[in-house]
Design an enzyme around this catalytic site. Structure first.
Site, PDB file in Angstrom:
ATOM      1  N   SER A   1      -7.999  -6.345 -10.604  1.00  0.00           N
ATOM      2  CA  SER A   1      -6.636  -5.858 -10.872  1.00  0.00           C
ATOM      3  C   SER A   1      -5.750  -7.031 -11.334  1.00  0.00           C
ATOM      4  CB  SER A   1      -6.011  -5.279  -9.593  1.00  0.00           C
ATOM      5  OG  SER A   1      -6.361  -3.930  -9.439  1.00  0.00           O
TER       6      SER A   1
ATOM      7  N   LYS B   1       0.852  -1.202   0.000  1.00  0.00           N
ATOM      8  CA  LYS B   1       0.000   0.000   0.000  1.00  0.00           C
ATOM      9  C   LYS B   1       0.874   1.235   0.000  1.00  0.00           C
ATOM     10  CE  LYS B   1      -4.323   0.205   0.685  1.00  0.00           C
ATOM     11  NZ  LYS B   1      -5.352  -0.258  -0.091  1.00  0.00           N
TER      12      LYS B   1
HETATM   13  N1  GLU Z   1      -7.097  -0.147  -3.297  1.00  0.00           N
HETATM   14  C1  GLU Z   1      -7.844  -1.328  -3.498  1.00  0.00           C
HETATM   15  C2  GLU Z   1      -7.924  -2.140  -2.220  1.00  0.00           C
HETATM   16  O1  GLU Z   1      -7.738  -1.633  -1.143  1.00  0.00           O
HETATM   17  C3  GLU Z   1      -7.391  -2.115  -4.720  1.00  0.00           C
HETATM   18  C4  GLU Z   1      -6.020  -2.660  -4.681  1.00  0.00           C
HETATM   19  C5  GLU Z   1      -5.530  -3.236  -6.012  1.00  0.00           C
HETATM   20  O2  GLU Z   1      -6.317  -3.359  -6.955  1.00  0.00           O
HETATM   21  O3  GLU Z   1      -4.341  -3.550  -6.084  1.00  0.00           O
HETATM   22  O4  GLU Z   1      -8.256  -3.299  -2.254  1.00  0.00           O
END
Ligand code: GLU
Length: 476
Positions: A367, A109
């Site tokens: 994704s 993250k």
């Molecule tokens: N930000 C999204 C989450 O917290 C997606 C993360 C991603 O697609 O890598 O799951």
């Protein structure tokens, strides 16, 4: 927040669930400690030039919680409340989320400490590009290293700038897989933008159609007609509202945003509401049947409903306001919206909390589809679509010949329509959400419903990660 809770940091809260779940897992203690720990975090600052010529120093982070699978995966948020503990906690949630939905990534993250509303589009572009440059220089981005995606405060536009910057710095054949959630014209995949909200709908559908579980919680099975309150009308909140009302036939009776709540007990018209908000930037003045506007955004908890969906930020339901919760089901569309102590209390009260690490995993699932598409350099369905269409039409002619009956053009066209990229993505997402739900349910059943769905989800994730260590062994 109450004082006992204020001292608990976000990462400690994630680990509170981890420790509870670990008690049910047969694994060496040191391996569990290794799974739990955050592997790496970088904290850096970089300068950008504002439109007025002034230089501003921006703070940013990227955490890689786990490398048991590579690349690391997780969004990048633009938020002025960002801090290191939050980034690490969110990266840990990504590790468990990916394990639950069988997506072969470690958790990551990132965050940039800005309120994007205070910057022009050109400033945001400079910030995003410079942030990407810093990540690349530190070897913290790449198709096989660490792959960012949208999160709170970012979307396809930022992902396009990341791709373009990475491209200019790399001659890798797979460079386009350095980030997901891109616009479709820039290597993105159809259905990614809607994926988290759609996944929330598939998850809640699977749960509410589970008669045994609904009976345990004394809830009438099915989503149809259920009243829903959503906190947040960003990408996740909007798409959740849309699918809950359009596909599930639930009644979305209230949506809360930072500047107030819009309520209509008859059910809101989500598209009309979105068009209004996009134009006026508020719900105030929205005119639809019995709709009323409540200025105090904190009142959303008190609205009587079947399902409450916090779809904004962490720590929204805490010990300070947990008593006000009226819903029977809380669907955690955001990451960590209920603090762990509030969550324990709600579970004791018989409220069903559908955990974030399962319910909002639709985003990272799609994704993953995008990343695989990028590595294969070909759109899903491109090779087989025409072939399937022809095979079906040949079958229709055969049936007509054998039965001596003509199949109507309408029927034939309906069935000869073969899957395009978007239908394949949505089907893959639905299958994933159903499959992961049954894995979590099996754990709950095996433990005779003694653990909450949250703890069962953690058990599910940790068992899978532990298995990968058992099979691989650790480096000496
Ligand atoms: N930000 C999204 C989450 O917290 C997606 C993360 C991603 O697609 O890598 O799951």
């Amino acid at each position: 927040m109450k004082s006992s809770e204020e001292n608990l940091k976000f990462f400690q809260q994630v680990n509170h669930y981890f420790d509870k779940a670990s008690k049910y897992i047969e694994a060496p203690k040191d391996i569990l400690e290794h799974i739990k720990a955050n592997n790496t975090v970088i904290h850096f600052q970089f300068p950008i030039k504002r439109d007025n010529g002034e230089i501003e120093v921006i703070e940013a982070w990227r955490a890689q919680h786990s490398h048991h699978r590579k690349p690391c995966k997780g969004g990048i948020r633009f938020a002025d409340i960002a801090n290191e503990d939050e980034v690490i906690a969110l990266a840990a949630l990504m590790t468990y989320k990916c394990a639950i939905v069988d997506v072969p990534f470690g958790g990551g993250k990132g965050a940039v400490k800005i309120n994007p509303k205070n910057y022009s589009k050109t400033e945001l572009e400079r910030i995003t590009r410079r942030f990407t440059f810093e990540l690349k220089a530190k070897n913290f981005i790449g198709p096989g290293i660490d792959v960012p995606a949208p999160d709170y405060g970012t979307g396809p536009q930022e992902m396009a700038w990341i791709t373009d910057t990475y491209y200019s710095l790399s001659d890798e054949l797979d460079a386009i897989a350095c980030v997901t959630g891109k616009p479709v014209t820039q290597g993105g995949i159809r259905g990614r933008n809607e994926a988290t909200g759609r996944g929330v709908y598939y998850g809640l559908k699977a749960i509410c159609e589970d008669k045994e579980l609904m009976q345990k919680f004394s809830i009438k099975p099915g989503l149809e007609g259920k009243s829903v309150v959503i906190q947040g009308f960003g990408n996740v909140g909007y798409h959740t509202a849309k699918y809950m009302s359009q596909l599930a036939n639930s009644k979305v009776i209230a949506i809360a945003e930072y500047d107030g709540i819009i309520v209509n007990k008859q059910g809101l018209d989500i598209e009309k509401l979105m068009a209004f908000r996009a134009k006026h930037n508020t719900f105030k003045g929205y005119d639809e049947g019995m709709a009323e506007f409540i200025e105090d955004r904190n009142k959303f908890l008190e609205i009587e409903c079947d399902i409450l969906i916090p779809a904004a930020l962490e720590s929204q339901i805490t010990l300070a306001n947990v008593d006000k919760v009226k819903a029977k089901i809380i669907g955690e569309a955001a990451n960590g919206p209920v603090t762990c102590l509030a969550s324990d209390q709600l579970s004791e009260r018989g409220v069903l909390i559908v955990p974030d690490i399962y319910l909002n995993a639709g985003g990272v699932t799609v994704s993953y589809f995008e990343w695989v598409k990028n590595l294969s350099h070909m759109r899903y369905g491109r090779m087989e679509k025409k072939f399937q269409e022809k095979a079906f039409l040949n079958f229709v002619s055969l049936v007509e010949k054998v039965t001596d009956k003509k199949i109507s053009q309408e029927v034939s066209e309906r069935f000869s329509h073969q899957a395009n990229e978007e239908t394949l993505v949505n089907a893959g997402l639905e299958e994933t959400m159903i499959n992961s739900y049954s894995q979590i349910m099996n754990i709950m059943k095996k433990l005779d419903y003694k653990v909450s769905m949250k703890i069962a989800a953690y058990i599910c994730a940790i068992e899978k990660i532990n298995l990968s260590y058992e099979e691989l062994g650790l480096f000496p």
